[in-house]
Design an enzyme around this catalytic site. Sequence first.
Site, mmCIF file in Angstrom:
data_model
loop_
_atom_site.group_PDB
_atom_site.id
_atom_site.type_symbol
_atom_site.label_atom_id
_atom_site.label_comp_id
_atom_site.label_asym_id
_atom_site.label_seq_id
_atom_site.Cartn_x
_atom_site.Cartn_y
_atom_site.Cartn_z
ATOM 1 N N ASP A 175 8.668 2.075 0.277
ATOM 2 C CA ASP A 175 9.024 1.579 1.610
ATOM 3 C C ASP A 175 9.784 0.250 1.715
ATOM 4 O O ASP A 175 10.962 0.217 2.026
ATOM 5 C CB ASP A 175 7.754 1.509 2.467
ATOM 6 C CG ASP A 175 7.089 2.872 2.596
ATOM 7 O OD1 ASP A 175 7.436 3.787 1.827
ATOM 8 O OD2 ASP A 175 6.242 3.035 3.482
ATOM 9 N N GLU A 182 -5.863 2.560 -1.476
ATOM 10 C CA GLU A 182 -4.435 2.902 -1.525
ATOM 11 C C GLU A 182 -3.691 2.029 -2.546
ATOM 12 O O GLU A 182 -2.805 2.496 -3.252
ATOM 13 C CB GLU A 182 -3.831 2.693 -0.136
ATOM 14 C CG GLU A 182 -2.374 3.105 -0.007
ATOM 15 C CD GLU A 182 -1.851 2.956 1.422
ATOM 16 O OE1 GLU A 182 -2.545 2.336 2.258
ATOM 17 O OE2 GLU A 182 -0.755 3.457 1.699
HETATM 18 C C1 6A9 Z 1 3.201 6.362 9.362
HETATM 19 C C2 6A9 Z 1 1.587 4.896 10.559
HETATM 20 C C3 6A9 Z 1 1.885 1.648 12.088
HETATM 21 C C4 6A9 Z 1 3.170 5.195 2.232
HETATM 22 O O1 6A9 Z 1 0.751 8.225 0.739
HETATM 23 C C5 6A9 Z 1 1.662 8.592 1.703
HETATM 24 C C6 6A9 Z 1 2.776 7.569 1.815
HETATM 25 C C7 6A9 Z 1 3.512 7.447 0.487
HETATM 26 O O2 6A9 Z 1 4.221 8.619 0.239
HETATM 27 C C8 6A9 Z 1 4.484 6.298 0.470
HETATM 28 O O3 6A9 Z 1 5.017 6.154 -0.797
HETATM 29 N N1 6A9 Z 1 2.217 6.285 2.238
HETATM 30 C C9 6A9 Z 1 3.796 5.018 0.880
HETATM 31 O O4 6A9 Z 1 4.717 3.966 0.903
HETATM 32 C C10 6A9 Z 1 1.532 6.364 3.545
HETATM 33 C C11 6A9 Z 1 2.494 6.730 4.635
HETATM 34 C C12 6A9 Z 1 1.875 6.804 5.951
HETATM 35 C C13 6A9 Z 1 2.895 7.003 7.010
HETATM 36 C C14 6A9 Z 1 2.248 6.839 8.322
HETATM 37 C C15 6A9 Z 1 2.500 6.080 10.608
HETATM 38 C C16 6A9 Z 1 2.267 3.683 11.046
HETATM 39 O O5 6A9 Z 1 1.328 2.891 11.689
#
Ligand code: 6A9
Length: 782
Positions: A553, A752
């Site tokens: 991200d 996480e």
């Molecule tokens: C968006 C919530 C303000 C972020 O594990 C899933 C992903 C990964 O693929 C990614 O590499 N996570 C990592 O950077 C979590 C993503 C969650 C998105 C949710 C909405 C915003 O709230």
Amino acid sequence: MNPTEAGLLLGADHAANESLLWGTYRPNLYFGTRPRVDKSLMTSLMWFDATQFQGFQRKLRVHACDQGDKINGYGYNKHDGRNYAKQTINDGPSNIAITTEFIKIPGGQHGGDWGVRVRGKPMDDDVETITSVMFSLALEGEGSMDIVSKLSPEGLVSPVRLEGDTPELGDFEIHIVDGPSNEHPQGLDQDLSLTQWWGRELPEGVAWREKEIVMENLLMSARQKVSQGDQHDAFERPYAYFTLLNTLTEENEEVSNFYTFQKVFSGEFQFDVLFRSQSSPNKITGDSLETELAQREKTFDARFQEKFRLHEKGFSDEHVGFAQYLLSNMLGGIGYFHGSSVVDRSHHPLEDEENFSDVPIKAELTEPRSLFTATPSRPFFPRGFYWDEGFHELLIGKWDNDLSLDIIKNWVSLIDENGWVAREQILGEEARSKVPTEFQTQFPHYANPPTLYLAIKRYLDRLTEYRQENPINQHTFMATFDNPVLLQSLHLESPEMSKAWLRAVYPKLRLNWQWFRTTQSADLSRFNRKAESKEAYRWRGRTPNHTLTSGLDDYPRGEPPNVGELHVDLLSWMSFATRLLKDISSQLGPEFSTDVQEYSLIEKEMLQNLELLHWNEENQAFCDQTVENGEPIHVCHKGYISIFPVILGLLEPDSPKVKAIFDLIEDENELWSPYGLRSLSASDKFYNTGEDYWRGPIWININYLTLQSLYNNYMRVPGPYQGQAERIYNSLRHNIISAVFKDYQKTGYVWEQYSDKTGEGKRSHPFTGWTSLVLLIMAEEY
Ligand code: 6A9
């Protein structure tokens, strides 16, 4: 595919569907079951502490996993992904530790029987504990379901019995059975030693809101009772007021597709919910549940030991418990999702994004789709993510090969005719309810790292290993269809099956690869760049300070986003993907030899460009490129992206660049921390700044990639840096395991990400997606 192969595949899918029809496939809930059918019977558990009137609002929230519930650790301690699961939920605020123990008994034509034993035990015996527990059953789609126990306004006598039928489940019965020694407080006009119930006909598509629906009924009921009587008493004995309205009587029977059953317990409790399929040869009973639970726990432990051999690696019983938690929650995080998603197709797939706006222009709901997938985090991200899934399948595939192939095939089927698959699968209203609107829209020109190919490569590795260990009699494998134990390795045992499976997924994989090559390519001719070929790549969908598509991200990149960027992680992924497709296609047979040659050639071109375009001599690291004042320049922010060519095994072991990357990894002022490799170098100017998501904290997926590459490519292969590879491997492995284990013991969760300063877990928890790869790290299964 020839007819025999097609027949085999169908047979296997049918068999798999039988043993995988039912499951704990609602991972967003503390406990819930559903079959892998788009609209069918969904069940769920909820509870609240009934000792306090004011506490009611918060306490009934105990249904969908939520960090706000302040549970002191929960999750599956055992889960085999098919037939057995045991979970503990330490609900400190309600002073109750709840366990859910689930089994399935395969057999018959409709996915067999299942049962769950729900138990509660006060965490502190000296505190008065009254728990109101509810179990809901909601039927969507075709079919019907009725209570067949004798209805009375005081409550239902155990066992409570229901009967129903649906096209996919056939005829079934459900029994809800009290445990032997429950105690109950005194009710008003209801007898709380009996089961309270409420039924209602719900319109299509709202059953997932069961918590709100039940809560509304309980509030109404409480209000009604308070208005009839003594307010003071309601505060003294809220459990007698927050009870379901038993509105149905035998004379006044309505059709319902939604039922909730409530039990109010003092202290310890136990009850069973048994689902019996009419077609099952062996019907589940409370007694068989009890015996099977004990038996299956033993089988699980033995299989776990056999697969991962942790004791032999010097781990303690506590470590093994932790490792079982990791596997079990990966499996318990598997869900079945159905519904439409939001896609904006107004952008051309080759959109060059001259003006970088990802504001949805024409977000539309798609046709409903289904997905069977593991999930990164039950409370936070209970849905599918493309690049997370490749990591999940490394662990799942190791435990249950065919379960993993089933999931991979599901994902592959979502790849569309252009080769695109959405990064985040937010299918249906329930899934959408967890995502703010501005994050819901998916764009058909946005990518995410193609990690699924890696999971498929691991399958090929298992095949090779299996064939070496078990020379095959090609004609005997059909018999395994009848044997549920052998069934779990059908695709491994049978060369026909494995080839048919690979051939079934391959065309979509190739399409996906082609989609990457066209939509994510960078135009080298626009700027004066030295390159051997046109193989260069750029993530679409960038915004200032973010490259969500890369998965990393907020990792720093060139600013502002521009069409002259070249992304080193993406070219690394592409080289890696091309190599994997080469390996996969070379298993398919001689007809695919032109594909194999094409991959070979392109892989070479990619590897050449990787060094030509992305190696920065001064920084001794791999860097992105951007364009400033019309000139291409390197943007170097040392961290995860600088090491991609090594962690994906793209450099030869004797390359001096390998040594440079090893030095970067080992340097405490750069990536090395006592708890794992940090995402961004401690000496980068963006270290720990902004959201600080991928700007310092430790992520297990990248640490896993690093370890597996050291192990497979650099440490056991002769070369000048072999010793350094081994040194890094040993201490990194040790650091990761100790940090994650220690924090689990302290908090009851895995997280996480981890702090590079203290080793403490950060952000979402439990996060049992790729963090669970710690188990593979412990077992050294790469
Ligand atoms: C968006 C919530 C303000 C972020 O594990 C899933 C992903 C990964 O693929 C990614 O590499 N996570 C990592 O950077 C979590 C993503 C969650 C998105 C949710 C909405 C915003 O709230």
